[in-house]
Scaffold this active site. Sequence first.
Site, short mmCIF file in Angstrom:
data_model
loop_
_atom_site.label_atom_id
_atom_site.label_comp_id
_atom_site.label_asym_id
_atom_site.label_seq_id
_atom_site.Cartn_x
_atom_site.Cartn_y
_atom_site.Cartn_z
N LYS B 80 16.72 -6.22 -60.93
CA LYS B 80 16.78 -8.20 -60.71
C LYS B 80 17.69 -8.51 -59.61
CE LYS B 80 18.65 -11.92 -64.14
NZ LYS B 80 18.74 -12.70 -65.29
N SER B 155 16.55 -15.52 -69.01
CA SER B 155 15.50 -15.06 -67.11
C SER B 155 15.29 -13.87 -66.56
CB SER B 155 17.35 -15.51 -66.32
OG SER B 155 18.09 -14.53 -66.69
N SER B 179 19.69 -12.22 -71.11
CA SER B 179 18.08 -12.89 -70.18
C SER B 179 17.92 -10.94 -70.27
CB SER B 179 19.48 -13.30 -69.25
OG SER B 179 19.08 -14.54 -69.00
#
Lengths: 499, 505
Positions: B80, B155, B179
Amino acid sequence: MADAVVDYDEALATYDPVMGLEVHVELGTATKMFCGCATGFGAEPNTQVCPVCLGLPGALPVVNATAVESAIRIGLALNCQIAQWCRFARKNYFYPDMPKNFQTSQYDEPIAFEGYLDVELADGSTFRVDIERAHMEEDTGKSLHVGGSTGRIQGAEYSLVDYNRAGIPLIEIVTKPLVGAGERAPEVARAYVAALRDLLKALDVSDVKMEQGSMRCDANVSLMRKDADAFGTRTETKNVNSLRSVERAIRYEISRQAALLNDGHNITQETRHWHEDTGITTSGRPKSDADDYRYFPEPDLVPVAPARERVEELRTTLPEPPAQRRKRLQSDWGYSDLEMRDVINAGALELIEQTVAEGATPAAARKWWTGELARRANVEGRSVDDFGVTPAYIAELDGMVRGGRLNDSMARQVLEGVIDGEGSPTAVADARGLELVQDTGALEAAVDAVIAANGPIADKVREGKLNAAGALIGQVMKEMKGQADAAKARELILAKLTS
Amino acid sequence: MTDYTRSTAAEIAAAIASGETTSVAVTQAHLDRIASVDSAVHAFLEVDAEGALAAARAVDDAFAAGQSLGPLAGVPIAVKDVVVTKGLTTTAGSKILQGWVPPYDATLVTRLRAAGMPILGKTNMDEFAMGSSTEHSAYGPTHNPWDLERIPGGSGGGSSAAVAAFEAPLAIGTDTGGSIRQPAAVTGTVGTKPTYGGVSRYGLIALASSLDQAGPCTRSVLDAALLHAVIGGHDVMDSTSIDAPVPPVVEAATRADVSGMKIGVIKEISGEGFQPGIKKLFDQSVQLLVDRGAEVVEVSCPSFEKGLAAYYLILPSEASSNLAKFDAMRYGLRVGPEGVDSPSAEQVMAATRDAGFGDEVKRRIILGTYALSAGYYDAYYGQAQKVRTLIARDFERAFEQADVLVTPTAPTTAFKLGEKLDDPMAMYLNDVATIPANLAGVPGMSLPNGLADEDGLPSGFQILAPAAKDERLYEVGAALEAALLAQWGGPILDKAPALAGKAGM
């Protein structure tokens, strides 16, 4: 432009000054408060930095355990209570040389609180300064504004930031409002900062060099009319960096504020800058109580909870309080108050202590360090530390005088040689052939020759005018190129002329 | 020839270790898959083919030299973009960090590299991890591989989508309020949020420091355990990292035994108000656990109702402070204000932040600044912290009655892109079941729980365990996974539409 001021005594006739002193001290730890970067002074800009102290995205702080222990020792030495459990907080504000745009500090949970320091004044009386708190925080970086005339950001073409200092551990020591010092307020402030400096030095937690900024004082001053029952509005003079300036800045603020109040004006709550050269303060930025730093507990750090046993262990490492130590040494050494003050003013206390420990008499140690060496340092504009003269050398020199090898003027010559790098006192005396002549035959011959050559003076001595012997001694010394023992020469002359 | 992009990480690692294939071949296969489908999915912000292949070659050389390597050696992974990677652009999905190349690695990245895991690239995300749909990325949304019109969750939508679309066998996510788990639920993958402090935060661009937690995004529970073991464990660079060995997660995932375990169904989040298909699948899975010897108890966590409100005070407060460093001065974007000849530092800062931060980020900075300001601190931040304590107590009491707690992961399946963009509150409600775990610091996992009747889209089953008892997630998760795979006749992702050929849409 300088503001109007009133005469200091006049100001004090109407107002009582109230002071609050905030002293920032850089700790002498090897690494920074929240990372492993080195803390050395004077390194090339931005060479002692890492993601943590640069506040790069993703970097996290870790508390320097040594800094926490130093803070606890300072707290204990200031007679404070040590928190059982405390936290760091974030103080959020924008500042060009603060990489995270918040400062990791302590807010409502300081490591040490509620203490005091007894401060001795010139007249021998003691003033107790109550300590509100001592808390840990990190220093900011340093800006250099290039291209302007003043070195200030206004008018500069560009600014450079050095982050070497960012993250260096700081302890901020905050007093309670100091009331009741009256006209002695500036003296009390100076004596407090000096006492704090001595204490921190004795604790060996900081080099406390005010001129390098490792110790700096913010002085809050307000005036209250003698019949008033509430404090007046205060100003905060920032970063005062010498003892003398602390005293002068506060004295100036008292006179300046009194002038404003006398004219019916109000005092603006603001920060002020001290100007060493002109001896005045000028307005900085307005500061209100409502400065909103949006403090909240630092979520990146676990709380600090010093074990009670460790705190007690640290208490046993505290040095003898400097004031108490001075009293003890003065009495041990038999110095008069005046002599002791000279020693302290010359910063020679440690040197004398070490010299006595090496075997010198206290009187000789004082004589050399505060006399000959201090005089020469003063003349040459150097520091005594630069001479390469050690306490052991002075003790050796004193031993040579007391053992009869050197007289005073020869000892002074030997010391010159030591300062010039010719080696130890013994080596210098040997190399320069400096030694009192112990051969009584040679001395007697010289005395006889001098008496023979100075008949009229010898007659005066014979007539009982013993003072005249001095001239003969001088001649004997000259005859023997200074290497005669003056006391013995006098003995011989008197024996020959008066018996 | 085996298509290793369809394999689990455990299978790939075994094939590389046995010499059946090489890390270079597997890594190249994934790079090819990315080249073929990512223009449709947009899971990646940055692909580092060169770096990944170099790391793969190093692993192959090490194996050839007879060295013994870690259990995931040679398996490629996606990270990420909120995790800093030395030499590889890291933006946290924000314009304000456009083009920033960090000079250091996050601790978990250092551990991935040391474990011989090639890093394929950086995955898309909501800007600074603020959002539940990956629509708040400054670089455009990620699409759900199950239906490209839909969101992949947020997210960390990029990480879960990459794993769901077979672009990467494994990915790293971060979970501040769900997330990792919520995107896992809507993409049919496994997502684990370890105990707070279980994986170092050093090098994670902070959203909310007291809530952030990195963890694995995978296609199987065992893969999650293997990855958890690689990245977990104490780190001296993170003062909040737990100073204890990683819990025995791999053993637990292998054992997969729930007999005699007490499974607590949280009354307040047991599916009431959730999409009917999700509620039905949840109840069926609870029954599957009972069939395997677990006992079900109902527990009450009354403070959970206030969790969302507390979260949306604490998160923006911490975020407003964490984001203050993005001042246009030292890295990332710098924008001069228009029509100003020699702007002040403040003007440059304001112009840059205006251009560099998206609406959601600005919204939360303003909220947080307000909540922390003098006079409001006690009413907002202080109260929220009290709620947080109550939620932690709710968990403590619940875990006295049950070994693990279970809920549906998210209240709905993936909604359509743009559907909730103008309704922040509706968006925030997506995290209602995941947020309490972050507030209390306990670990949680979401695993695929089948496709909802009404829309045929994936739903997630959430398992929560007491702090530092992460192994229980894997024990229960692996047991349920086995039961579900048997029922489905294979991984749920096999039922997803094929993406090849859709490239370029």
